[in-house]
Write an enzyme that holds these catalytic residues in place. Structure first.
Site, PDB file in Angstrom:
ATOM      1  N   TYR A 275       0.835  -1.209   0.000  1.00 24.64           N
ATOM      2  CA  TYR A 275       0.000   0.000   0.000  1.00 24.64           C
ATOM      3  C   TYR A 275       0.869   1.259   0.000  1.00 24.64           C
ATOM      4  O   TYR A 275       0.685   2.166  -0.815  1.00 24.64           O
ATOM      5  CB  TYR A 275      -0.926  -0.005   1.220  1.00 24.64           C
ATOM      6  CG  TYR A 275      -1.527   1.350   1.554  1.00 24.64           C
ATOM      7  CD1 TYR A 275      -2.483   1.937   0.737  1.00 24.64           C
ATOM      8  CD2 TYR A 275      -1.121   2.059   2.702  1.00 24.64           C
ATOM      9  CE1 TYR A 275      -3.028   3.185   1.050  1.00 24.64           C
ATOM     10  CE2 TYR A 275      -1.659   3.298   3.019  1.00 24.64           C
ATOM     11  CZ  TYR A 275      -2.610   3.865   2.193  1.00 24.64           C
ATOM     12  OH  TYR A 275      -3.140   5.102   2.487  1.00 24.64           O
TER      13      TYR A 275
HETATM   14  P1  NAD Z   1     -11.903   5.684   2.094  1.00 24.87           P
HETATM   15  O1  NAD Z   1     -11.735   4.302   1.581  1.00 24.87           O
HETATM   16  O2  NAD Z   1     -12.945   5.923   3.122  1.00 24.87           O
HETATM   17  O3  NAD Z   1     -12.129   6.705   0.897  1.00 24.87           O
HETATM   18  C1  NAD Z   1     -11.553   6.530  -0.365  1.00 24.87           C
HETATM   19  C2  NAD Z   1     -12.654   6.586  -1.393  1.00 24.87           C
HETATM   20  O4  NAD Z   1     -12.042   6.495  -2.686  1.00 24.87           O
HETATM   21  C3  NAD Z   1     -13.640   5.414  -1.291  1.00 24.87           C
HETATM   22  O5  NAD Z   1     -14.960   5.889  -1.138  1.00 24.87           O
HETATM   23  C4  NAD Z   1     -13.464   4.661  -2.612  1.00 24.87           C
HETATM   24  O6  NAD Z   1     -14.702   4.128  -3.112  1.00 24.87           O
HETATM   25  C5  NAD Z   1     -12.894   5.741  -3.518  1.00 24.87           C
HETATM   26  N1  NAD Z   1     -12.085   5.191  -4.615  1.00 24.87           N
HETATM   27  C6  NAD Z   1     -11.118   4.243  -4.533  1.00 24.87           C
HETATM   28  N2  NAD Z   1     -10.600   4.002  -5.750  1.00 24.87           N
HETATM   29  C7  NAD Z   1     -11.247   4.820  -6.620  1.00 24.87           C
HETATM   30  C8  NAD Z   1     -11.155   5.034  -8.016  1.00 24.87           C
HETATM   31  N3  NAD Z   1     -10.321   4.331  -8.785  1.00 24.87           N
HETATM   32  N4  NAD Z   1     -11.967   5.950  -8.594  1.00 24.87           N
HETATM   33  C9  NAD Z   1     -12.843   6.672  -7.829  1.00 24.87           C
HETATM   34  N5  NAD Z   1     -12.985   6.492  -6.497  1.00 24.87           N
HETATM   35  C10 NAD Z   1     -12.195   5.579  -5.900  1.00 24.87           C
HETATM   36  O7  NAD Z   1     -10.456   6.118   2.661  1.00 24.87           O
HETATM   37  P2  NAD Z   1     -10.020   7.369   3.552  1.00 24.87           P
HETATM   38  O8  NAD Z   1      -9.550   6.854   4.847  1.00 24.87           O
HETATM   39  O9  NAD Z   1     -11.056   8.447   3.486  1.00 24.87           O
HETATM   40  O10 NAD Z   1      -8.726   7.838   2.745  1.00 24.87           O
HETATM   41  C11 NAD Z   1      -8.752   8.959   1.857  1.00 24.87           C
HETATM   42  C12 NAD Z   1      -7.354   9.204   1.343  1.00 24.87           C
HETATM   43  O11 NAD Z   1      -6.469   9.489   2.427  1.00 24.87           O
HETATM   44  C13 NAD Z   1      -6.732   8.016   0.617  1.00 24.87           C
HETATM   45  O12 NAD Z   1      -5.995   8.513  -0.475  1.00 24.87           O
HETATM   46  C14 NAD Z   1      -5.811   7.389   1.633  1.00 24.87           C
HETATM   47  O13 NAD Z   1      -4.737   6.714   1.013  1.00 24.87           O
HETATM   48  C15 NAD Z   1      -5.345   8.632   2.382  1.00 24.87           C
HETATM   49  N6  NAD Z   1      -4.921   8.371   3.743  1.00 24.87           N
HETATM   50  C16 NAD Z   1      -5.829   8.044   4.702  1.00 24.87           C
HETATM   51  C17 NAD Z   1      -5.401   7.842   6.010  1.00 24.87           C
HETATM   52  C18 NAD Z   1      -6.347   7.509   7.117  1.00 24.87           C
HETATM   53  O14 NAD Z   1      -5.872   7.351   8.250  1.00 24.87           O
HETATM   54  N7  NAD Z   1      -7.646   7.382   6.858  1.00 24.87           N
HETATM   55  C19 NAD Z   1      -4.028   7.961   6.331  1.00 24.87           C
HETATM   56  C20 NAD Z   1      -3.133   8.279   5.312  1.00 24.87           C
HETATM   57  C21 NAD Z   1      -3.590   8.507   4.030  1.00 24.87           C
END
Ligand code: NAD
Length: 325
Positions: free
Chosen positions: A154
């Protein structure tokens, strides 16, 4: 180009939905995309969107960045907030890797390509503390100068996204900003994340599963603080943010064991624990040096662990009552 028209990718997700709400409150026209990736229950994502949908300034398309024709969604868009990704460390090994490459690498590359063609001004990219991998205690808190050495598939895809961002920024007039989020929590947190699982176990009256001995530390960041940092990355002058990576952390590093005390306090119950082996790809410690974000984004996290967890607990109880958990 409409200055206040923005695109949020991953808008139905945990962070994307909070960000979209904040953008609407600030008077933006928000175009939103989500593919409803099968990583977790779609009903949670539908519920995340329900607060946004009534707004006349919100338009939503179900579309996959790795395959859809993205350019039409970018018409008149000034800034793209790219939150979409396949998240989660543990499921990125083995056969699980393919959707990570498709969503996080191909999706990001196709979005950047389309953004350049459509004349978008700025792309803000949600990166992750997982790009750092293991950091020596002596080098904590981690500054942005620390090299990227992810220890999970990841993390590798998130770092690839950063490199793509930088490359497209160099090759075009696109302004690019990367934000490395440190373990985000709060209402709507993803079901695979530790606090969600811990609180759900409490709701179910089950023991809480801990991977490792609980001495691992995390810099937990409340989602409202993350959103404030993302908004600043979209709004600050190019001279402050263009082609830069910023850590966004909560500023309080705690052990997993300490979080259990807070959870017990917030839920008012005695916790039962189920200790399991540490999972591959999980780093031992994370701690963000946020001085760059403080000085250039005006980023100051304000929500402490206890109040953030209390808000998440309230949301979990509501989601349970609505039959979503
Ligand atoms: P999440 O899974 O709740 O949200 C991500 C959304 O992206 C989902 O609703 C999914 O359906 C959508 N998605 C995935 N692939 C897609 C595609 N190809 N086209 C369109 N939509 C797509 O995750 P989150 O926790 O809200 O994370 C949001 C961002 O923050 C991500 O990029 C994640 O890598 C980053 N991030 C999150 C955290 C955390 O602690 N939550 C930490 C570091 C980084």
């Amino acid at each position: 180009m409409a200055q206040n028209r923005v695109l949020v990718t991953g808008a139905a997700g945990f962070i994307g939905s909070h960000l979209s709400e904040a953008l609407l409150e600030r008077g933006y026209d928000v175009c939103a995309i989500d593919a409803f990736d099968d990583f977790y229950d779609r009903r949670l994502k539908d519920a995340n969107l329900s607060a946004l949908s009534p707004s006349p300034h919100f338009s939503f398309w179900e579309a996959d960045l790795s395959s859809a024709d993205i350019e039409p969604f970018l018409r008149d868009v000034d800034t793209v907030f790219h939150m979409a990704a396949r998240a989660g460390v543990r499921t990125s090994w083995g056969e699980g890797f393919e959707p990570y490459v498709r969503n996080n690498v191909m999706g990001t590359q196709r979005l950047l390509e389309a953004s350049v063609r459509a004349g978008v001004r700025r792309v803000v990219y949600a990166s992750s503390s997982s790009i750092y991998g293991e950091t020596d205690e002596a080098r904590l808190p981690t500054s942005e100068d620390e090299p990227g050495r992810p220890i999970s598939p990841y993390g590798i895809t998130k770092l690839a996204g950063e490199h793509l961002l930088t490359a497209y920024g160099l090759a075009s007039t696109l302004e690019v900003v990367g934000l490395r989020f440190f373990t985000v929590f709060g209402p709507r947190q993803r079901p695979d994340m530790a606090f969600h699982k811990f609180l759900k176990a409490v709701l179910d009256g089950r023991p809480i599963t801990i991977y490792g001995d609980g001495s691992q530390t995390r810099d937990f960041t409340f989602v409202g603080d993350i959103v404030a940092g993302v908004l600043a990355a979209g709004e600050r002058p190019a001279g402050d943010v263009d082609s830069k990576m910023f850590n966004l952390g909560g500023g309080h590093r705690v052990t997993l064991k300490q979080t259990l005390d807070v959870i017990s306090d917030v839920t008012g119950g005695t916790l039962r624990l189920d200790m399991q082996e540490r999972a591959a790809g999980d780093v031992t410690d994370t701690a963000a040096d946020t001085s760059l974000a403080r000085s250039l984004l005006g980023y100051v996290p304000t929500t402490d662990l206890k109040s953030g967890l209390a808000a998440q607990w309230e949301w979990m109880k509501e989601a349970r009552a609505a039959g979503l958990l």
